[in-house]
Design an enzyme around this catalytic site. Structure first.
Site, short mmCIF file in Angstrom:
data_model
loop_
_atom_site.label_atom_id
_atom_site.label_comp_id
_atom_site.label_asym_id
_atom_site.label_seq_id
_atom_site.Cartn_x
_atom_site.Cartn_y
_atom_site.Cartn_z
N THR A 169 70.60 61.32 63.94
CA THR A 169 71.00 61.61 65.61
C THR A 169 71.47 61.07 66.64
O THR A 169 71.35 59.55 66.26
CB THR A 169 69.19 62.24 65.49
OG1 THR A 169 68.17 61.74 65.02
CG2 THR A 169 68.86 62.63 66.48
N VAL A 197 64.84 71.86 58.98
CA VAL A 197 64.72 71.90 60.50
C VAL A 197 64.29 69.99 60.24
O VAL A 197 63.44 70.36 59.82
CB VAL A 197 63.66 72.93 61.61
CG1 VAL A 197 63.64 72.15 62.90
CG2 VAL A 197 64.05 74.31 60.99
N ASP A 199 62.90 66.76 62.37
CA ASP A 199 61.97 66.67 63.76
C ASP A 199 62.88 66.35 65.28
O ASP A 199 61.68 66.78 66.35
CB ASP A 199 61.72 64.78 63.85
CG ASP A 199 63.12 64.06 64.19
OD1 ASP A 199 64.08 63.80 62.49
OD2 ASP A 199 63.39 62.84 64.62
N GLY A 219 65.72 59.29 62.26
CA GLY A 219 65.36 58.77 61.22
C GLY A 219 65.19 60.59 59.81
O GLY A 219 65.88 60.81 61.00
N1 GLY Z 1 66.12 62.91 62.37
C1 GLY Z 1 67.10 64.05 62.65
C2 GLY Z 1 66.84 64.74 61.42
O1 GLY Z 1 66.12 64.54 60.60
O2 GLY Z 1 67.05 65.82 61.03
#
Ligand code: GLY
Length: 285
Positions: A169, A197, A199, A219
């Site tokens: 991210t 999907v 977080d 993460g």
């Molecule tokens: N942190 C981004 C995802 O796991 O999609």
């Protein structure tokens, strides 16, 4: 009060990106407000093909690119989930917040909305995207055949695939004139199923902003969602030192890739259990 913008390019990102992120933070800071600052910071990082957001987002197992992005201020949220073929998902997320009565748009509905308000068709893949996809297919065609079973546990998944290769991210938090905002954008983690999907677009998981601060996570999205990580951190703000709160939360991931950036009325902090590039811009000291 000093204004601050803090940005990151993902848990797992090399700290050699720090100078670039310092520049991006300086260029994207807007005195007009925290929302303008975080959205511009994420837009710039989406346009950087070295990061897994917007241009350069990783591919799903079926070869498509689906992206997630969200923006939040105290009481307002805009989010897009599994959006495809747009250049800047963060700008669509902001438009969801400002131009619709909704909080979140997903899939073809998000794409249709984006087209209606002028976002043109755009292919976010790059040579790096293709290379990562080829690697993922090679791993998936290896000895283990039961792909769905691999997704039953993200810990197992992370162990098999060596997730840290994914740059994850990008995100930003800001405090401008005492107001807070958070923004986040991602191509997800590779390899992953179409429709998965993470977080990032989920308020409370991948981001949270309110009257007392803002938080963005990065993460392994499944673990971050299970813990409602950003709301958990926000809830504890003001009760002890911000550094102590985020360190305890991230150490609780026991090595599963995770990191956060956070900002409060009187402090800011970043922490990750792996390398994470961060840029900070402070205005009006
Ligand atoms: N942190 C981004 C995802 O796991 O999609």
């Amino acid at each position: 009060m000093e204004d601050i913008l803090v940005i990151h390019s993902g848990a797992g990102s090399d700290q050699s990106y720090n100078p670039r992120l310092e520049r991006y933070a300086r260029e994207s800071f807007r005195q007009s407000g925290a929302l303008d600052s975080v959205v511009e910071a994420v837009r710039i990082m989406e346009d950087d093909p070295d990061f897994n957001a917007g241009t350069g987002s990783v591919k799903r197992i079926d070869g498509t690119i689906q992206m997630d992005a969200a923006v939040m201020t105290a009481g307002s949220i805009g989010s897009v989930v599994n959006i495809e073929r747009v250049k800047n998902p963060i700008l669509v997320a902001r438009a969801v917040m400002e131009k619709t009565p909704h909080v979140m748009l997903a899939g073809d509905g998000a794409v249709t909305f984006a087209r209606r308000i002028g976002f043109e068709d755009y292919d976010p893949s790059t040579p790096r995207t293709e290379e990562l996809y080829r690697k993922a297919l090679k791993i998936l065609s290896g000895s283990e055949k039961d792909i769905p079973e691999r997704y039953a546990s993200y810990l197992k998944y992370a162990g098999i695939f060596g997730i840290p290769e994914n740059k994850d991210t990008v995100g930003a938090v800001a405090r401008v004139s005492g107001k807070f905002a958070a923004a986040v954008s991602t191509g997800g983690s590779s390899p992953m199923m179409r429709g998965r999907v993470g977080d990032s677009p989920i308020p409370g998981a991948g981001l949270f902003a309110g009257e007392k601060g803002a938080v963005v996570a990065t993460g392994i999205g499944e673990e971050i969602m299970r813990r409602s990580l950003c709301y958990s951190i926000y809830h504890q703000m003001g009760k002890e030192k911000l550094e102590d709160i985020i360190k305890r939360e991230i150490d609780g991931f026991r090595g599963v890739l995770a990191g956060v950036i956070a900002i409060t009325e009187d402090s800011y902090a970043s922490y990750s259990n792996s390398s994470m590039a961060v840029g900070v811009y402070r205005f009006g000291k």
